[in-house]
Design a protein around this motif. Structure first.
Motif, mmCIF file in Angstrom:
data_model
loop_
_atom_site.group_PDB
_atom_site.id
_atom_site.type_symbol
_atom_site.label_atom_id
_atom_site.label_comp_id
_atom_site.label_asym_id
_atom_site.label_seq_id
_atom_site.Cartn_x
_atom_site.Cartn_y
_atom_site.Cartn_z
ATOM 1 N N GLN A 3 0.814 -1.210 0.000
ATOM 2 C CA GLN A 3 0.000 0.000 0.000
ATOM 3 C C GLN A 3 0.851 1.265 0.000
ATOM 4 O O GLN A 3 0.568 2.222 0.684
ATOM 5 N N THR A 4 1.922 1.274 -0.759
ATOM 6 C CA THR A 4 2.791 2.447 -0.827
ATOM 7 C C THR A 4 2.366 3.372 -1.957
ATOM 8 O O THR A 4 3.123 4.247 -2.343
ATOM 9 N N GLY A 5 1.198 3.186 -2.492
ATOM 10 C CA GLY A 5 0.725 3.997 -3.600
ATOM 11 C C GLY A 5 0.851 3.293 -4.937
ATOM 12 O O GLY A 5 0.297 3.734 -5.923
ATOM 13 N N ASN A 6 1.582 2.198 -4.995
ATOM 14 C CA ASN A 6 1.749 1.449 -6.233
ATOM 15 C C ASN A 6 1.088 0.086 -6.067
ATOM 16 O O ASN A 6 1.692 -0.855 -5.582
ATOM 17 N N LEU A 7 -0.172 -0.013 -6.478
ATOM 18 C CA LEU A 7 -0.919 -1.255 -6.291
ATOM 19 C C LEU A 7 -0.442 -2.366 -7.215
ATOM 20 O O LEU A 7 -0.920 -3.481 -7.130
ATOM 21 N N ASN A 8 0.484 -2.082 -8.113
ATOM 22 C CA ASN A 8 1.034 -3.126 -8.962
ATOM 23 C C ASN A 8 2.283 -3.761 -8.366
ATOM 24 O O ASN A 8 2.874 -4.647 -8.956
ATOM 25 N N ALA A 9 2.708 -3.276 -7.183
ATOM 26 C CA ALA A 9 3.911 -3.814 -6.544
ATOM 27 C C ALA A 9 3.509 -4.970 -5.638
ATOM 28 O O ALA A 9 2.955 -4.776 -4.569
ATOM 29 N N GLY A 10 3.760 -6.202 -6.067
ATOM 30 C CA GLY A 10 3.419 -7.374 -5.274
ATOM 31 C C GLY A 10 4.244 -7.439 -4.004
ATOM 32 O O GLY A 10 5.419 -7.065 -3.983
ATOM 33 N N GLU A 11 3.611 -7.887 -2.942
ATOM 34 C CA GLU A 11 4.284 -8.028 -1.655
ATOM 35 C C GLU A 11 3.767 -9.275 -0.958
ATOM 36 O O GLU A 11 2.568 -9.470 -0.826
ATOM 37 N N ASP A 12 4.682 -10.123 -0.500
ATOM 38 C CA ASP A 12 4.288 -11.322 0.224
ATOM 39 C C ASP A 12 3.636 -10.944 1.547
ATOM 40 O O ASP A 12 4.040 -9.980 2.193
ATOM 41 N N ALA A 13 2.633 -11.702 1.946
ATOM 42 C CA ALA A 13 1.939 -11.489 3.215
ATOM 43 C C ALA A 13 2.154 -12.697 4.108
ATOM 44 O O ALA A 13 2.086 -13.832 3.649
ATOM 45 N N ALA A 14 2.418 -12.449 5.372
ATOM 46 C CA ALA A 14 2.684 -13.538 6.316
ATOM 47 C C ALA A 14 1.433 -14.359 6.607
ATOM 48 O O ALA A 14 1.518 -15.564 6.820
#
Length: 135
Positions: free
Chosen positions: A113-124
């Motif tokens: 949620q850094t403003g770039n919704l295309n940046a995938g991030e793993d969630a625990a």
């Protein structure tokens, strides 16, 4: 194994009537809770990547925040409902998105949620449930 055949089910007080069809149409056909931040792909119960599941055999890690959950059942088509959520990503909070399903798998996406919704991030902590008709 015995089979119980009934037309209606009620609670102990004779209220909250449900038919077997209503229960079958409304219950989750599959669900999974897994850790998307590490481990060996595909994640399974045996390797600890899947924490708990019902009718989900594995989750494939397709890259940062991108997963495919593989089911041991076959849905009637690919238009079933997936409900889910995720949290505690590496950078910020995550949102979960769903991509086109197949009759035996569904995709999960976790974005930062850094403003770039295309940046995938793993969630625990990720979880999802599937609702729809079986084949």
């Amino acid at each position: 194994m015995s089979t119980l055949k009934v037309n209606n089910l009620q609670d102990i007080n004779g209220a909250n009537n449900s038919t077997p069809v209503e229960i079958a149409n409304g219950r989750a056909k599959a669900w999974v809770h897994f850790n998307g931040t590490g481990g060996t792909s595909p994640f399974t119960l045996a390797n600890g990547g899947i924490k708990n599941s019902y009718n989900v055999t594995s989750v494939t890690d397709n890259g940062a925040g991108n997963y495919t959950a593989n089911m041991s059942i076959t849905m009637s088509d690919n238009r079933f409902c997936v409900v889910g959520g995720g949290s505690q990503g590496v950078l910020n909070d995550n949102v979960m998105g769903f991509y086109p399903n197949t009759t035996t798998s569904f995709k999960l996406i976790s974005n930062n949620q850094t403003g770039n919704l295309n940046a995938g991030e793993d969630a625990a902590f990720m979880g999802a449930a599937v609702f729809g008709d079986l084949a």
